[in-house]
Design an enzyme around this catalytic site. Structure first.
Site, mmCIF file in Angstrom:
data_model
loop_
_atom_site.group_PDB
_atom_site.id
_atom_site.type_symbol
_atom_site.label_atom_id
_atom_site.label_comp_id
_atom_site.label_asym_id
_atom_site.label_seq_id
_atom_site.Cartn_x
_atom_site.Cartn_y
_atom_site.Cartn_z
ATOM 1 N N ASP A 83 -52.282 22.545 20.431
ATOM 2 C CA ASP A 83 -52.375 21.083 20.396
ATOM 3 C C ASP A 83 -53.721 20.623 20.948
ATOM 4 O O ASP A 83 -54.339 19.709 20.409
ATOM 5 C CB ASP A 83 -51.245 20.426 21.185
ATOM 6 C CG ASP A 83 -51.464 18.919 21.249
ATOM 7 O OD1 ASP A 83 -51.489 18.299 20.172
ATOM 8 O OD2 ASP A 83 -51.681 18.377 22.337
ATOM 9 N N LYS A 125 -46.414 19.737 23.659
ATOM 10 C CA LYS A 125 -46.865 19.621 25.064
ATOM 11 C C LYS A 125 -45.686 19.392 25.989
ATOM 12 O O LYS A 125 -45.614 19.954 27.067
ATOM 13 C CB LYS A 125 -47.778 18.407 25.244
ATOM 14 C CG LYS A 125 -49.116 18.502 24.629
ATOM 15 C CD LYS A 125 -49.979 17.368 25.121
ATOM 16 C CE LYS A 125 -49.777 16.090 24.365
ATOM 17 N NZ LYS A 125 -50.615 15.933 23.193
ATOM 18 N N HIS A 157 -43.950 9.781 27.689
ATOM 19 C CA HIS A 157 -45.122 9.884 26.821
ATOM 20 C C HIS A 157 -45.143 8.731 25.836
ATOM 21 O O HIS A 157 -44.106 8.356 25.291
ATOM 22 C CB HIS A 157 -45.099 11.212 26.057
ATOM 23 C CG HIS A 157 -46.446 11.635 25.582
ATOM 24 N ND1 HIS A 157 -47.285 12.418 26.330
ATOM 25 C CD2 HIS A 157 -47.125 11.373 24.431
ATOM 26 C CE1 HIS A 157 -48.404 12.634 25.666
ATOM 27 N NE2 HIS A 157 -48.335 12.006 24.510
ATOM 28 N N ARG A 162 -58.342 16.176 15.342
ATOM 29 C CA ARG A 162 -57.737 14.989 14.708
ATOM 30 C C ARG A 162 -58.452 13.724 15.143
ATOM 31 O O ARG A 162 -58.637 12.793 14.368
ATOM 32 C CB ARG A 162 -56.247 14.876 15.076
ATOM 33 C CG ARG A 162 -55.367 15.912 14.380
ATOM 34 C CD ARG A 162 -53.980 15.952 14.992
ATOM 35 N NE ARG A 162 -53.268 14.709 14.880
ATOM 36 C CZ ARG A 162 -52.448 14.224 15.825
ATOM 37 N NH1 ARG A 162 -52.227 14.899 16.947
ATOM 38 N NH2 ARG A 162 -51.837 13.076 15.659
ATOM 39 N N SER A 218 -47.529 17.286 18.076
ATOM 40 C CA SER A 218 -48.507 17.210 19.167
ATOM 41 C C SER A 218 -47.795 16.828 20.478
ATOM 42 O O SER A 218 -47.921 17.502 21.503
ATOM 43 C CB SER A 218 -49.566 16.155 18.813
ATOM 44 O OG SER A 218 -50.290 15.763 19.946
HETATM 45 N N1 URA Z 1 -50.101 11.371 21.766
HETATM 46 C C1 URA Z 1 -50.225 12.709 21.575
HETATM 47 O O1 URA Z 1 -50.153 13.471 22.532
HETATM 48 N N2 URA Z 1 -50.408 13.158 20.340
HETATM 49 C C2 URA Z 1 -50.477 12.351 19.271
HETATM 50 O O2 URA Z 1 -50.634 12.834 18.181
HETATM 51 C C3 URA Z 1 -50.356 10.964 19.458
HETATM 52 C C4 URA Z 1 -50.165 10.490 20.730
#
Ligand code: URA
Length: 442
Positions: free
Chosen positions: A161, A187, A82, A168, A183
């Site tokens: 989220d 996930k 990620h 956001r 966040s």
């Molecule tokens: N990626 C995400 O999933 N969440 C964030 O807040 C920033 C990048």
């Protein structure tokens, strides 16, 4: 306990208890707390921050706000990756199939665009027919078959989220460490992978603009993941200029395909080597980073990664002929050169301005329910260190022809570029590698 009291408590800089955090998250997910109160709470967190304990508890509350994916039906170590969000960051499009072709099992959950940055889900959806909103059973089936699948967050997975992310994105509450960490990690934990490699961006185009902030974010996420029993590595990498040349959706897919053909931009390839080798290493497939790197390099050169991208597209119902003929991807109505009004060496390209220019052209959403134009975006022809004469093309705008978008986007690109009379080296890309054992600087 009322949302009002908790918003006020955070606004005044006080720490919330586990129960209070759970009350806010559960109430928001089940619709008892409206968007405007959650937005006020997020803004309070933005300004007042959260302690490490609050951050872990927020992450856990968000991770358990919906289903937890059980990937135990898939044999072997499942690895995810990620990025905290960058401009031109098409790394997953290259890395996921390449790591799968190198022996890894990539069960990846991706997001949509956020703030000025793009999202892998939107990019993949620019491939005609490709379905990214899959059921968990279908996801498991694809990972079992082709060892790689990338899905969007389903409504039932970390719904807290999903709802907070969308808020956001349109309320200027993206770039807060506790909100980014919770966040991403909510996930990642809910998605069930055994190991996670994080790419924490730093620089003007990142949500954590300074190295120090990026380091705090990286350590926070490594600690949360290791605490939850996952193998974690976080890289801190530069976002002082967009990654590669393409910024947008279809245009980034095209650059990813080129990269898997062995014709990728140097910065993207360098990043892929580092992140990819850690994905193999934590999966236990290789015994050293050097062995991992040569395996990744081999599968780039022999195009096994490209073949795996074809398998991934087919498994997701997309049209695989885009790989041989990228002109089948959504094409813009018009392409407009942005010509330089200065000369010298490119000394900076403000990724934030480039990301915003791409949004103006239609590659991003202005409201939660807006739609994206997959065909638009930007192709940067000059990068930091390149020599430029007045009138040289700096970038190409891929546009729908609307002058109201083209004019401001062109202006943003021109302001994004800075020049220096003397030769400049490209900026640093790889800053540090963070694991539970400490920080290795580069
Ligand atoms: N990626 C995400 O999933 N969440 C964030 O807040 C920033 C990048």
């Amino acid at each position: 306990m009322t949302p009002y009291e908790l918003i006020k408590k955070k606004r005044d800089g006080l720490a919330l208890s586990k129960k209070e955090i759970g009350f806010l998250i559960d109430g928001f997910v089940n619709g008892q707390i409206p968007d405007y109160q959650m937005t006020a709470f997020l803004m309070a967190v933005y300004f007042k921050g959260m302690s490490d304990r609050e951050c872990v508890e927020l992450t856990m509350a968000m991770a358990s706000s919906g289903d937890q994916v059980d990937l135990s039906a898939i044999q072997g170590f499942k690895v995810d990756k990620h990025s905290t969000g960058g401009v031109g960051d098409k790394t997953t499009l290259v890395l996921a199939p390449l790591v799968a072709a190198s022996g890894g099992i990539v069960a990846k959950m991706s997001g949509r665009e956020l703030g000025h940055t793009g999202g892998t889900v939107d990019k993949l959806e620019s491939i005609p027919g490709l379905q990214i909103e899959l059921t968990r059973d279908k996801f498991t089936e694809i990972v079992n078959d082709v060892h790689v699948s990338v899905i969007a967050q389903t409504a039932s997975l970390a719904p807290a989220d999903r709802k907070i992310y969308a808020l956001r994105n349109v309320t200027a509450t993206v770039d807060a460490i506790p909100l980014i960490a919770s966040s991403i990690m909510s996930k990642k934990l809910a998605a069930g992978s055994d190991g996670i490699v994080l790419d924490v961006k730093t620089g003007r185009g990142a949500f954590t603009t300074s190295y120090e902030k990026a380091l705090i974010l990286a350590k926070t996420m490594v600690d949360i993941g290791e605490g939850a029993g996952r193998r974690m590595v976080a890289w801190i990498t530069g976002m002082e200029q967009p990654l590669g040349h393409a910024v947008g959706n279809a245009v980034e897919v095209r650059e990813a395909i080129d990269t898997l053909r062995g014709r990728g931009p140097g910065d993207l390839v360098d990043l892929i080597m580092e992140l990819g080798s850690d994905m193999l290493l934590i999966s236990g497939i290789v015994s050293s980073r050097n062995k991992a790197k040569s395996r990744i390099a081999d599968n780039l050169a022999n195009q096994k990664g490209l073949k795996r991208l074809v398998d991934l597209i087919i498994a997701h119902g997309g049209d695989p002929s885009v790989v041989d003929n990228p002109n089948l991807l959504p094409q813009p109505n018009t392409k407009i050169e942005v010509k330089s009004e200065s000369h010298g060496y490119v000394s900076a390209i403000d990724s934030l301005e480039v990301g915003l220019a791409s949004k103006i052209l239609g590659a991003g959403r202005k409201t939660k329910d807006d739609t994206i134009d997959y065909s638009v975006g930007i192709y940067l022809k000059k990068k930091i260190g390149d020599k430029v004469k007045i009138g040289d093309s700096l970038a190409v705008l891929y546009a729908d022809g609307d002058e109201e978008k083209i004019g401001p986007a062109r202006k943003k690109i021109l302001t994004a570029y800075s020049f220096n009379p003397n030769k400049i080296d490209p900026p640093k890309l790889i800053y540090a590698r963070v694991t539970r054992d400490g920080v290795e600087k580069f």
